[in-house]
Design a protein around this motif. Structure first.
Motif, short mmCIF file in Angstrom:
data_model
loop_
_atom_site.label_atom_id
_atom_site.label_comp_id
_atom_site.label_asym_id
_atom_site.label_seq_id
_atom_site.Cartn_x
_atom_site.Cartn_y
_atom_site.Cartn_z
N GLN A 122 49.61 24.85 26.53
CA GLN A 122 49.51 24.24 25.00
C GLN A 122 48.99 25.12 24.22
O GLN A 122 49.06 25.25 22.89
N ALA A 177 46.43 18.50 23.70
CA ALA A 177 47.78 17.50 23.71
C ALA A 177 47.96 16.48 22.50
O ALA A 177 48.91 16.30 22.20
N PRO A 212 53.16 17.26 25.14
CA PRO A 212 52.89 18.45 25.81
C PRO A 212 52.84 18.27 27.62
O PRO A 212 52.78 17.21 28.08
#
Length: 426
Positions: free
Chosen positions: A349, A405, A416
């Protein structure tokens, strides 16, 4: 991505095998107390290394592929030259400033000499990271990974072993740090040779152009994010060392380093994942971007879970193999393994945010997570010792990934990692 990621996985596997071997050699040959000093000094030096890179170890992954795609060779040559010079100046400045502070603060302390040696490696490793990033952004995966992941750690193993055989007894932390410094210099020389062999940059006939304002605006948040992420990972060691629990700092550092084996598949895939994110985002191909994020998360989670399961089962004999004193690290190791697997399932991420131009938001989330980790670790270490440091790092890691996320889903419209499996198909 699959082919390149597989090559990177094997190179990283070799690198991590040597890293594991180096930790085993150093931990066994210098003893648990000196290994604690070694880990404590290395933790601070690593933070300074990431500050010295000024974010260019990540920013070049964004700029070089874009300039290559647009055939902006002058800008490509300019950004690399600017990055090298800036990193060299800042690295030397931080080394000198840190050395002066060390001598002024604790001139007669047992940690003074180890800190001076550890800080001396800062500019060499920072330049090594930048050189390897240029190679990586240009597709030379093996040449990019070998100098840092294999040669630098391999030199540490060889030199520490030779020194121990010559002396005939345990060597000190400062000798191990000296070997690490020599490994950094060797890795930098090899990276320089690889640059001349692979020719990732246009020739000298192309005069460099400079867009320093754009580079600084992108690199500063990346530097903050990179240094803060290292601080986030090293908080347990730093807190334990700061509280004069040097031996416990070494035990925790070893457990944390072993747990990082779980992240090996994600790190390997990221070798090509980061430039691909930048290219797809620049092309506006959102569907391919979502597919890339989801698929790489699936690959890395499956491999990470398999690695974690094996380490979880053999945690006790594995930690004891470094020495009986390291048995206290079994519980922290298992705590960190569970947290790392859950984090891997969320995908890369941080790269999704930084490679799409949202490095400032990434840095903000990281700073918040690092600050929380310091506070939580200070409290938990008081009550649970080494296990408290692991609990603090694990909880903060999961909270940070949850925050990223949510941000990616709301701002970029991407699910994500494996969250895409639960999202409706468009």
């Amino acid at each position: 991505m699959r082919r390149g990621g597989l090559v990177a996985f094997f190179v990283y596997s070799a690198g991590y095998a040597i890293t594991y071997l180096s930790q085993l050699v150093v931990a066994r040959l210098i003893g648990v107390h000196d290994y604690g000093i070694y880990a404590y000094v290395t933790a601070w030096a690593t933070v300074l290394i990431y500050v010295s890179t000024l974010g260019f170890d990540v920013a070049l992954l964004r700029f070089v592929p874009v300039y290559r795609a647009k055939e902006a060779w002058a800008l490509m040559r300019g950004v690399v030259r600017y990055a090298r010079r800036s990193v060299a100046v800042v690295g030397l400045t931080l080394t000198l400033a840190s050395a002066c502070l060390t001598l002024a603060w604790q001139p007669d302390d047992d940690l003074a000499v180890p800190f001076l040696i550890g800080f001396a490696a800062v500019p060499f490793v920072a330049l090594l990271r930048v050189q390897c990033t240029v190679l990586r952004a240009s597709g030379a995966v093996v040449a990019a990974l070998a100098p840092d992941r294999i040669v630098r750690e391999g030199s540490l193993v060889v030199l520490v072993t030779i020194a121990t055989l010559l002396v005939g007894r345990q060597i000190s932390a400062q000798w191990a740090l000296t070997a690490a410094l020599a490994g950094a210099v060797t890795g930098l020389l090899l990276a320089h040779y690889a640059m001349r062999t692979h020719h990732p940059l246009p020739g000298p006939e192309v005069p460099p152009e400079y867009d320093t304002a754009a580079w600084r605006n992108a690199a500063l948040p990346l530097m903050i994010a990179g240094a803060t992420e290292v601080l986030l990972n090293r908080t347990g060691v730093i807190v334990l060392g700061w509280m004069d629990h040097t031996t416990e700092a070494g035990i925790y550092s070893l457990a944390f380093n072993v747990a990082l084996l779980v992240t090996l598949p994600r790190v390997a895939v990221n070798t090509l994942f980061a430039p691909a994110i930048s290219s797809l985002h620049a092309a506006g191909d959102r569907h391919a971007l979502q597919a890339l994020v989801q698929r790489t998360a699936q690959w890395t989670l499956a491999a990470a879970a398999a690695i974690a399961a094996v380490i979880f089962v053999v945690a006790e004999p594995l930690m004891s193999s470094f020495g009986t004193a390291y048995g206290e690290g079994v519980v922290p190791l298992r705590i960190l393994l569970v947290a790392q697997v859950l984090a891997v399932g969320a995908g890369s991420q941080l790269y999704v945010m930084t490679m799409t131009g949202h490095e400032r938001s990434a840095a903000t989330l990281l700073v918040g997570a690092a600050g929380a980790n310091i506070v939580v670790s200070l409290v938990l270490v008081q009550f649970f010792g080494v296990a408290g440091a692991a609990l603090g790092s694990a909880g903060t890691l999961l909270a940070w990934n949850a925050a990223m996320a949510l941000w990616i889903w709301r701002r970029l419209g991407l699910a994500p990692g494996l969250l895409r499996l639960a999202a409706p198909r468009s």
